[in-house]
Scaffold this motif. Structure first.
Motif, short mmCIF file in Angstrom:
data_model
loop_
_atom_site.label_atom_id
_atom_site.label_comp_id
_atom_site.label_asym_id
_atom_site.label_seq_id
_atom_site.Cartn_x
_atom_site.Cartn_y
_atom_site.Cartn_z
N GLY A 267 -4.09 4.12 1.74
CA GLY A 267 -3.27 4.53 0.63
C GLY A 267 -3.47 3.78 -0.66
O GLY A 267 -2.76 4.02 -1.64
N THR A 268 -4.44 2.87 -0.73
CA THR A 268 -4.66 2.11 -1.97
C THR A 268 -5.59 2.83 -2.93
O THR A 268 -5.74 2.39 -4.07
CB THR A 268 -5.25 0.72 -1.63
N ASP B 193 -8.16 11.75 -5.75
CA ASP B 193 -8.71 12.36 -6.96
C ASP B 193 -8.57 11.41 -8.15
O ASP B 193 -8.00 10.34 -8.04
CB ASP B 193 -8.00 13.68 -7.27
N ALA C 96 -6.51 6.80 -4.41
CA ALA C 96 -6.10 8.21 -4.42
C ALA C 96 -7.32 9.10 -4.20
O ALA C 96 -8.44 8.74 -4.58
CB ALA C 96 -5.44 8.55 -5.75
N LEU D 115 -8.92 5.00 1.08
CA LEU D 115 -8.35 6.32 1.27
C LEU D 115 -7.43 6.38 2.48
O LEU D 115 -6.42 7.09 2.49
CB LEU D 115 -9.47 7.36 1.41
#
Length: 811
Positions: free
Chosen positions: A806-807, A811, A809, A803
Motif C-alpha cells: 500500500g505504499t 496509477d 499507488a 504495490l
C-alpha cells in the motif's frame, strides 16, 4: 630427516610440482622411470615421497620440496592416520612451545632413543596442562581436582569447530547414567592413572566414552568417520602433578570424563618420529602455534565432507552478543572457535594475565577433543579444560556455573537421550520431546549459567515454531530466560540453505518489570553473494545495533522489517511462534522516494551502457597474420615474465577474502577463510585472478579497491612483469573460449582449468597495450550491464512490495 616410508598420492604429487593431476597421469604414462606405486589401490595409488621428490628434482620439475608440503605429506601418510599424527605433532609442539631447550637435547638422538625418551618428557608438559586420570569413586582435594581437570586453552576459528562422531549402539549399552548426570563405565572403574583396560589406537587416550550424540559448534564430523584413541602414557613413567598454583582454576567442579589428552607411549610414537622432526623444523621456521594451526587447518580443509566449518565471523558475533566473561563453557566445543570468540572483560582485563580466564569445553569425538585441547594450549595460558563425552548423557561439569555459554548444538537429533534422561534436573522449563533435542541443549546451557549469566546458541528455525516445543518456549518467555531470537541470512552457516537463528538467553536473577523479547531478522540487511559471500559486517552491525540498546534498557526502537522488542504477552498464544519475520512490521521497501532514486540511478546506468557499447567489430588488418605464435602461462612463469600463486587454505579471519564467486560476479571481496597463521596471498593492483573451477571463461584484473584482499580458494593469481606483459592484454586473452577449452580437464561433475596451459600470443608490448585498451573497455561495459541488472531487480522488487503493502499507488 626424510622418511622413506612416507607415501604420497597423485594429488599430493601435483601439489608438490604445482601442476594439475592430469599432468601427473601423463608423467606416469610417458616416463618409464617414474616411481612405481608402493601402496594405495589401483585407482588411487600411493608413491614413496622420497622417490617422488628425487624424480621431480632429476626432471627439473622441482628444486626443493617446500618444508610445509613435506611435513604435510608425512602427516597424511602416517600409518595410523592424520588424526593420530596431528595429536602426536601437537604434543611435541607443546613441548617445544613450553620447553624449547629440552627438545633441542632430545632431537639429537636416534629415532629409537627419541621415541623411548619422549613419553617421560612429554608427561612433564602434558600433566600440568591437561591433568591426570582420576579413578572413579575416589574423592580428591580441590587442589588435586584442579590439577586433574586443567586442560589447555584457546580455540581457533576458522575455520571454525567440529561435530562429534556417533558411536555404535552396543557401546551405549555398556554405560549407566548416574543421578548426577555422569556415566559410570565398567572399564573405567578402579583403573589407576596411566593404565587403561582397552587401547583402541595410538594417538589420544581417553576413557571409554558413552555414546556421542551431540556435535560441536564450528566443525561437524561425518558420523562415519572413525574415532581416534591413543594409548596411555607408559606406566613406568609417573610425574608428580605440579603445585596447585599452576593453572589452578577459580572453581573446581567435579569431572565425570577423562581429560582429552594423555601421553602417547614410546611404541606409538616411533612411526611418528620422522614427522615430529619435520614438525620441529617447521616450528623453528614459523613458530609452534603457527605450525600447528597450519597443519590442523590443512587437515580440516582437506576433508570437506567430514568437517563443515562454521564461519569465524559467526563465532565473533555470538561472542559479542554474550559480552565479556571470565568463565566460559562450550558443551559441544569441537575445535574451540566459540570459546575463543568471547571478548576479554574490559580494558583493565586486557592488561592482566589472561590466565585468570577459565574456558571449559566438551566434545563427544575423542580425536577432536584432543586436537582442541592442543590447539588451545598452544594459543595461550588461560585455564582451559576439555573433556570427552556425550554432554547430554554424561555432562563433564555437573557442578559448574559460568558467566557465558556458547554453543552450536547438533540439529534434529532424535537419539539424544530422551528415554534415559526423563527425570534429569536440567529440564527446569519442561521435558523436551524426542524431536526437540535443541531445546534440551538450551536447558543444559541455562543449567550451567550463574545467576544473570548469558547463553548464545545457534538454532534451526524450526525450533522457534514447532508445536511440540511450544510449552517450553512459553515457560522460557514467562520466566524471562529467553531474551532475543535473531534470524540470520540464508548462507550464514551450514546448512547453508536455511536461515538459522541465534537465541540469546539469560539465567533469570529477577523477573523483568515489563518483559519483552527482541526479535530481529537480518535477511534483508546484507546481500548474499553465494556460499561464503555474506556481508558479515552489515549483519553484525544490524544485530548489535538492535541488541545493545535492548540489553541496557529492556526495550528497543522499532526498525520495520529488521528488529522489534515484542511484549511477551503477545507471543503467549496457542503456537508460541517465535519466528521473527512473523512479528516484524514490513520494511518500507516500496517507499516512493527510494524507488524514484533507484529509477533515476537505473536511467543513468542505462545511458552509460549506451556510451560504453563496443563499436562494430572490424576485420583483421592487412598484413596481420591469421595465427600468432603462442606461448603458455607455464612458460611465461618459468621465464620470469609473471609470478603464479594459488589461493590459500587459511589466513587472518578479519581480512576480506576475494572468492571465486566474487571474481565471476564482479563484486567486492566478500568471503572468509578458516582462521590460521598460514601466510595468506594478498592481491595487488594489476594482478590477474582466474577461477579454476566451473568451466567459465573468466579473468579479472585487480583494481585499487580490491587490492590488499586475500586470495581465496579455487583461484590462481598471475602477477605480470609490467615491462613484459600488459595485465589487460593478459586477462583478455585468458577469457577466450577456445583457449579455456584446450586448457580444461573434465570430470563427471566438474570442470577444472589448468592455468599453466592457457596460451597468449607473442606480441610486442605496444601491441599488447592496444589490445589491452579494448579489453578494458569491454570490462567496463560488462560492469555497467551488471550494475544495471542489479538496479533493475531492486526497482522491480520495490515496486511489487510497494504495490502489495500500500505504499505505492497503482496509477
Amino acid at each position: 630427516m626424510q622418511d622413506n616410508a612416507t607415501e604420497v598420492t597423485a594429488a599430493g604429487i601435483a601439489r608438490l610440482a604445482g601442476v594439475g593431476r592430469a599432468a601427473v597421469s601423463n608423467w606416469r604414462r610417458r616416463h618409464a622411470d617414474f616411481p612405481k606405486p608402493v601402496g594405495g589401490t589401483e585407482t588411487s595409488p600411493a608413491f614413496a615421497l622420497a622417490e617422488v621428490e628425487s624424480w621431480l628434482r632429476h626432471q627439473g620439475k622441482l628444486a626443493e620440496v617446500p618444508l610445509r608440503e613435506r611435513v604435510w605429506q608425512q602427516l597424511v601418510g602416517h600409518p595410523e592416520g592424520p588424526a593420530t599424527a596431528l595429536v602426536h605433532a601437537g604434543c611435541v609442539l607443546l613441548l617445544i612451545h613450553d620447553r624449547p631447550t629440552v627438545w633441542l637435547e632430545l632431537g639429537a638422538v636416534s629415532d629409537e632413543r627419541l621415541a623411548a625418551r619422549l613419553p617421560a618428557t612429554l608427561e612433564q608438559v602434558i600433566t600440568p596442562r591437561f591433568g591426570v586420570a582420576q579413578k572413579r569413586g575416589v574423592h580428591t582435594s580441590p587442589a588435586a581436582r584442579a590439577v586433574h581437570t586443567a586442560s589447555a586453552e584457546q580455540g581457533v576459528h576458522s575455520p571454525t569447530d567440529v561435530r562429534g562422531v556417533h558411536t555404535p549402539t552396543d557401546v551405549r549399552a555398556a554405560s549407566a547414567v548416574n543421578e548426577s548426570g555422569g556415566v559410570n563405565t565398567a572399564e573405567a572403574v578402579n583403573t589407576p592413572p596411566g593404565v587403561h583396560a582397552r587401547h583402541p589406537a595410538p594417538g589420544v587416550h581417553t576413557a571409554p566414552a558413552p555414546p556421542p550424540v551431540h556435535s560441536s559448534a564450528s566443525v561437524h564430523t561425518n558420523p562415519a568417520a572413525p574415532a581416534v584413541h591413543s594409548p596411555p602414557a607408559a606406566s613406568s613413567v609417573h610425574t608428580p602433578p605440579p603445585a596447585p598454583s599452576v593453572h589452578t582454576p577459580l572453581t573446581a567442579p567435579p569431572v565425570h570424563t577423562q581429560p582429552a589428552v594423555h601421553t602417547p607411549t614410546g611404541p606409538a610414537l616411533l612411526p611418528s618420529v620422522p614427522l615430529l622432526r619435520g614438525v620441529a623444523e617447521l616450528a623453528a621456521e614459523m613458530g609452534a602455534r603457527q605450525a600447528y594451526e597450519f597443519l590442523v587447518g590443512r587437515h580440516l580443509d582437506a576433508n570437506p565432507r567430514q568437517y563443515t566449518l562454521t564461519p569465524a565471523e559467526l563465532a565473533r558475533l555470538m561472542g559479542d552478543l554474550a559480552g565479556p566473561a571470565r568463565t566460559v563453557l562450550d558443551p559441544a566445543c569441537g575445535t574451540g572457535a566459540l570459546l575463543r570468540a568471547v571478548p576479554v572483560r574490559g580494558a583493565r582485563e586486557v592488561e592482566r594475565d589472561d590466565s585468570e580466564r577459565e574456558l571449559y569445553g566438551q566434545d563427544s569425538a575423542p580425536e577432536l577433543a584432543a586436537l582442541t585441547a592442543l590447539r588451545l594450549a598452544l594459543q595461550g595460558q588461560n585455564v582451559v579444560r576439555t573433556a570427552v563425552g556425550d554432554t547430554l548423557r554424561s555432562d563433564a561439569y555437573p557442578g559448574l556455573r559460568v558467566d557465558v555459554v556458547l554453543c552450536h548444538p547438533p540439529f534434529n537429533e532424535r537419539n539424544w537421550g530422551h528415554d534415559e534422561l526423563a527425570y534429569d534436573a536440567r529440564w527446569e522449563y519442561g521435558f523436551p520431546a524426542r524431536n526437540e533435542s535443541e531445546l534440551a541443549w538450551v536447558q543444559h546451557a541455562l543449567a550451567r549459567l550463574k545467576e544473570g549469566g548469558t547463553a548464545v546458541l545457534l538454532m534451526p528455525p524450526a525450533a522457534a515454531s514447532r508445536r511440540s516445543g511450544r510449552r517450553i518456549r512459553a515457560d522460557l518467555l514467562r520466566r524471562g530466560a529467553l531474551r532475543a531470537v535473531i534470524a540470520l541470512p540464508v548462507g550464514a552457516a551450514p546448512p547453508y540453505n536455511i536461515p538459522l537463528h541465534l537465541w540469546v538467553l539469560r539465567r533469570p536473577d529477577k523477573a523483568p518489570a515489563q518483559p519483552e523479547v527482541l526479535l530481529a531478522d537480518t535477511g534483508t540487511v546484507a546481500e548474499h553473494t553465494g556460499r561464503g559471500g555474506l556481508d558479515w559486517e552489515a549483519v553484525r552491525t544490524a544485530v548489535l545495533d538492535a541488541w545493545r540498546p535492548f540489553e541496557r534498557a529492556g526495550t528497543a526502537v522499532e526498525r520495520p522489517g529488521v528488529a522489534r522488542a515484542v511484549p511477551v504477552i503477545e507471543l503467549l498464544d496457542d503456537d508460541v511462534d517465535l519466528a521473527p519475520a512473523r512479528h516484524l512490521p514490513p520494511a518500507t521497501a516500496g517507499d516512493g522516494e527510494q524507488l524514484s532514486d533507484v529509477r533515476e540511478r537505473l536511467g543513468e546506468t542505462l545511458r552509460l551502457t549506451v556510451d560504453l557499447t563496443p563499436p562494430a567489430p572490424a576485420g583483421p588488418t592487412e598484413g596481420q597474420p591469421g595465427r600468432w605464435p603462442l606461448i603458455t602461462i607455464g612458460e611465461l612463469a618459468r621465464g620470469g615474465a609473471l609470478v603464479m600463486r594459488t589461493g590459500g587454505n587459511g589466513g587472518h579471519a578479519r581480512v576480506p577474502v576475494l572468492t571465486d564467486h566474487d571474481v565471476v560476479a564482479g563484486t567486492a571481496p566478500s568471503g572468509s577463510l578458516p582462521e590460521s597463521d598460514e601466510e595468506a596471498v594478498r592481491v595487488a593492483a594489476g594482478d590477474v585472478v582466474v577461477p579454476v573451477l566451473g568451466g567459465g571463461s573468466v579473468a579479472r584484473v585487480v583494481d585499487d579497491v580490491t587490492a590488499g584482499a586475500v586470495l581465496g580458494r579455487s583461484l590462481v593469481l598471475l602477477r605480470p612483469d609490467p615491462a613484459a606483459l600488459d595485465p589487460w592484454f593478459l586477462a583478455g586473452f585468458l577469457r577466450g573460449t577456445a583457449n579455456n577449452r584446450q586448457a580444461s580437464s573434465y570430470a563427471s561433475t566438474s570442470t577444472r582449468l589448468d592455468v599453466r596451459r592457457l596460451q597468449l600470443p607473442r606480441l610486442p608490448l605496444d601491441e599488447q597495450r592496444r589490445y589491452g585498451a579494448r579489453f578494458r573497455a569491454l570490462a567496463e561495459f560488462e560492469e555497467a550491464l551488471r550494475h544495471a541488472g542489479r538496479l533493475g531487480g531492486q526497482l522491480v522488487r520495490g515496486m511489487y512490495d510497494g504495490l502489495t503493502d500500500g505504499t505505492v499507488a497503482p496509477d
